[in-house]
Write an enzyme that holds these catalytic residues in place. Structure first.
Site, PDB file in Angstrom:
ATOM      1  CG  ASN A 227      -1.808   1.395   1.203  1.00 40.08           C
ATOM      2  OD1 ASN A 227      -2.491   1.445   0.591  1.00 40.08           O
ATOM      3  ND2 ASN A 227      -1.461   2.045   2.439  1.00 40.08           N
TER       4      ASN A 227
ATOM      5  CG  ASP B 214      -1.859   5.406  -1.060  1.00 39.63           C
ATOM      6  OD1 ASP B 214      -2.079   4.678  -0.175  1.00 39.63           O
ATOM      7  OD2 ASP B 214      -2.651   5.203  -1.977  1.00 39.63           O
TER       8      ASP B 214
ATOM      9  CG  ASP C 296       0.868  -3.118   7.097  1.00 42.56           C
ATOM     10  OD1 ASP C 296       0.326  -3.421   8.103  1.00 42.56           O
ATOM     11  OD2 ASP C 296       1.053  -2.028   6.488  1.00 42.56           O
TER      12      ASP C 296
ATOM     13  CG  HIS D 101      -6.036   1.098   3.871  1.00 40.53           C
ATOM     14  ND1 HIS D 101      -7.235   1.762   4.105  1.00 40.53           N
ATOM     15  CD2 HIS D 101      -5.692   0.589   5.022  1.00 40.53           C
ATOM     16  CE1 HIS D 101      -7.770   1.775   5.143  1.00 40.53           C
ATOM     17  NE2 HIS D 101      -6.621   1.202   6.010  1.00 40.53           N
TER      18      HIS D 101
ATOM     19  CD  GLU E 132      -3.150  -4.326   9.119  1.00 36.72           C
ATOM     20  OE1 GLU E 132      -3.228  -3.796  10.485  1.00 36.72           O
ATOM     21  OE2 GLU E 132      -2.786  -3.964   8.406  1.00 36.72           O
TER      22      GLU E 132
END
Length: 595
Positions: free
Chosen positions: A155, A261, A292, A296, A326
């Site tokens: 991410n 990002d 992780d 997102h 996650e």
């Protein structure tokens, strides 16, 4: 053909310990999760990561909870006896990639000891050792039949890219700041012909040449080449829209608390990330990825990434490569959605964690736990997928089970707190899913909350706010090394892990609810051997009072052997067994048939 089918069925039901480690399915494992910096210091020469200067340069300050403490890969390898004695069959190692040593606003700096601020995705962080150290660790673990899972990040990267307009920048949406205009809808035309991020072809993204549609990103001169692979240094491969609000489109396009990002819709990024992480499989023969911040990242990225990684693993002789994302949400429907829409093979079971902690603390009835399992069919693949969800009751982000239990019971005795914690771990080890022990929980660590407050050292700590903690089941503190194999929680976990691995019903078996109530008290399930159909009844009492009563079982289950706790020798009647459970107790009863 019948004989061959029987042989294959028996092989599928063999205990994990009887198989080669590559042959074990994900649900056969008992995971042990740790942050290398906080586990064991095997080489003090790497404490500063080869850097010189104070803590704001090296990131090393063993007395500060937000800085490196000195744990490393050599230390973990030296403690494999301990991990094996606990009964863990797989180690989930926190991120080991090279990190930005220190970042944060002036006066609020902290270090990348946790591993989530990556600058170089291709090598081990010097604070933790070398690539050779990681290879030695993986090889040593494999020699013991222990798998190694890596914690990976797609991410975001470390905070390197800055914006001309501001420091802590608010999110700017695609509607207000489209790709085709500089700085808003009234701005000058840029990126002519770019058809938007929904058209994920190299030809379309070749027309996205300017990243200044929302903000004007730049990389400070000193960090222009800090990221590896080199393509990650180009701002065009990032969203550059400011900080996420964790809602709407910003959830997948906003900076995660300032971290850069990654533009995961971009074909170059997709190909690059696949190659980055596949190379770790090629070089080290690892056994799985924990992803992780998976929620997102846009679902289309995972649709490309996951099959490519699985194919690479199979090509390297790793048929059961375990991938779990996650998704930090206790809502089972949200968790399941990411297995259906994102096509993630499995996700961390945050619903299980939240509910077991509440049940073991006596805050809710056991029906809340039943509701978690009732949602298992929602996952892509249904209950078979649910059996592969890594379950946990504490971690480095949300905090430890003991913390939640103590918080809910501030006046409870030390004995009661330990009993409730034991109950929570019994639920973790015996119910469906892949139990994940967070390092320190087996030593009675409690912590002071979440994040840095739940990241205590296993070796002797110098952090004052860790060392004043009162641990469960021991008079020791965090000021001394805590690798005590005689700790009551360590012994309990080790016993349950061995029990779990010895019975296919407890790893691969389907789970059927037998009883749950609106108040603290009985929670009971049966789990069934996937080959023989043999039943194992598991019953827990979350009440401070003993419980006696009848529990439903299969009509053909007429005799019982105690695997844990106290079980009756025979059924009270066909389909019913009488149990007595002490306060916060549990029983595991293997059913047999009358001769």
């Amino acid at each position: 053909m019948k004989l061959a089918a029987f042989f294959l069925a028996m092989l599928a039901a063999m205990p994990a310990a009887a198989q080669g480690y590559r042959d074990r399915l994900p649900e056969d494992e008992v995971l042990y999760f740790l942050l290398p910096d906080r586990f064991e210091n095997g080489d003090t020469t790497d404490d500063r990561g080869g850097l010189k200067g104070g803590r704001l340069v090296t990131g090393f300050d063993p007395a500060a909870k937000g800085f490196y403490h000195g744990g490393d890969l050599k230390g973990l390898r030296a403690r494999l006896d301990y991990v094996e004695a606990l009964g863990a069959t797989a180690i989930w190692v926190g991120p080991i990639f090279k990190n930005k040593p220190v970042q944060g606003p002036k006066g609020q700096e902290s270090a990348g000891y946790h591993g989530y601020w990556v600058t170089d995705f291709t090598t081990v962080d010097p604070h933790l050792g070398t690539d050779a150290d990681f290879k030695a660790l993986v090889d040593a673990a494999h020699a013991r039949g222990i798998k190694v899972y890596m914690d990976i990040i797609v991410n975001h990267t470390a905070d390197v890219i800055q914006y001309r307009e501001c420091g802590d920048c608010a999110y700017r949406s695609r509607a207000e700041f489209p790709y085709g205009r500089k700085g808003g809808v009234a701005g000058a035309a840029i990126n002519n012909g770019f058809a938007g991020d929904d058209i994920r072809t190299p030809e379309n993204f070749a027309k996205l040449t300017r990243p200044d549609y929302a903000y004007t990103p730049f990389v400070p001169a000193a960090e222009r080449h800090v990221k590896v692979p080199a393509w990650l240094n180009d701002p065009i491969y990032y969203h550059n829209r400011g900080n996420s609000t964790f809602a709407g489109e910003s959830s997948t396009m906003g900076d995660f608390v300032g971290l850069d990002d990654v533009f995961t819709e971009h074909p170059r990024v997709i190909a690059g990330m696949i190659e980055i992480f596949a190379s770790w499989i090629d070089r080290f023969g690892i056994d799985g990825f924990r992803i992780d911040t998976a929620r997102h990242v846009n679902p289309e990225f995972w649709a490309a990434f996951v099959p490519a990684i699985q194919a690479r693993a199979k090509a390297k002789g790793i048929p059961n490569f375990h991938i779990f994302g996650e998704v930090a949400d206790p809502d089972t429907s949200a968790l399941a959605r990411h297995t259906r829409v994102d096509k993630l093979p499995t996700v961390l079971d945050f619903a299980f964690a939240r509910t077991v902690n509440a049940v073991s603390a006596g805050e809710v009835g056991t029906d809340k736990l039943a509701a978690v399992f009732a949602a298992d069919p929602l996952y892509e693949g249904g209950e078979a997928t649910a059996r592969r969800l890594p379950t946990f009751i504490g971690n480095h982000d949300q905090g430890r089970a003991a913390f939640f239990i103590r918080k809910a019971n501030p006046n409870a005795s030390a004995e009661e707190l330990l009993a409730r914690d034991r109950l929570a771990h019994a639920m973790l080890l015996l119910l469906r899913g892949v139990p994940t022990i967070y390092s320190g929980d087996e030593q009675g660590f409690v912590g002071d909350g979440d994040d840095q407050n739940a990241r205590e050292d296993m070796f002797a700590s110098k952090v004052a706010v860790y060392n004043d903690n009162k641990l469960l089941g021991t008079t020791r503190t965090n000021a001394v090394a805590n690798f005590d194999t005689d700790h009551p929680l360590f012994r309990e976990i080790a016993t349950l892990a061995k029990l779990r691995r010895a019975h296919p019903a407890l790893t691969r078996g389907r789970q059927v609810l037998r009883f749950a109530g609106e108040k603290p008290g009985l929670f009971a399930v049966s789990r069934f051997d996937p080959v023989t159909g043999g039943e194992i009844l598991i019953a827990f009492n979350s009440s401070p009072q003993p419980w006696t009563g009848n529990v439903q079982v299969e009509a053909g289950s007429t005799t019982f052997a105690s695997l844990a706790g106290v079980c009756p020798a025979t059924a009270a009647a066909p389909g019913s067994v009488t149990l007595t459970l002490p306060a916060f107790g549990y029983a595991v009863c293997a059913a047999g048939k009358s001769q």
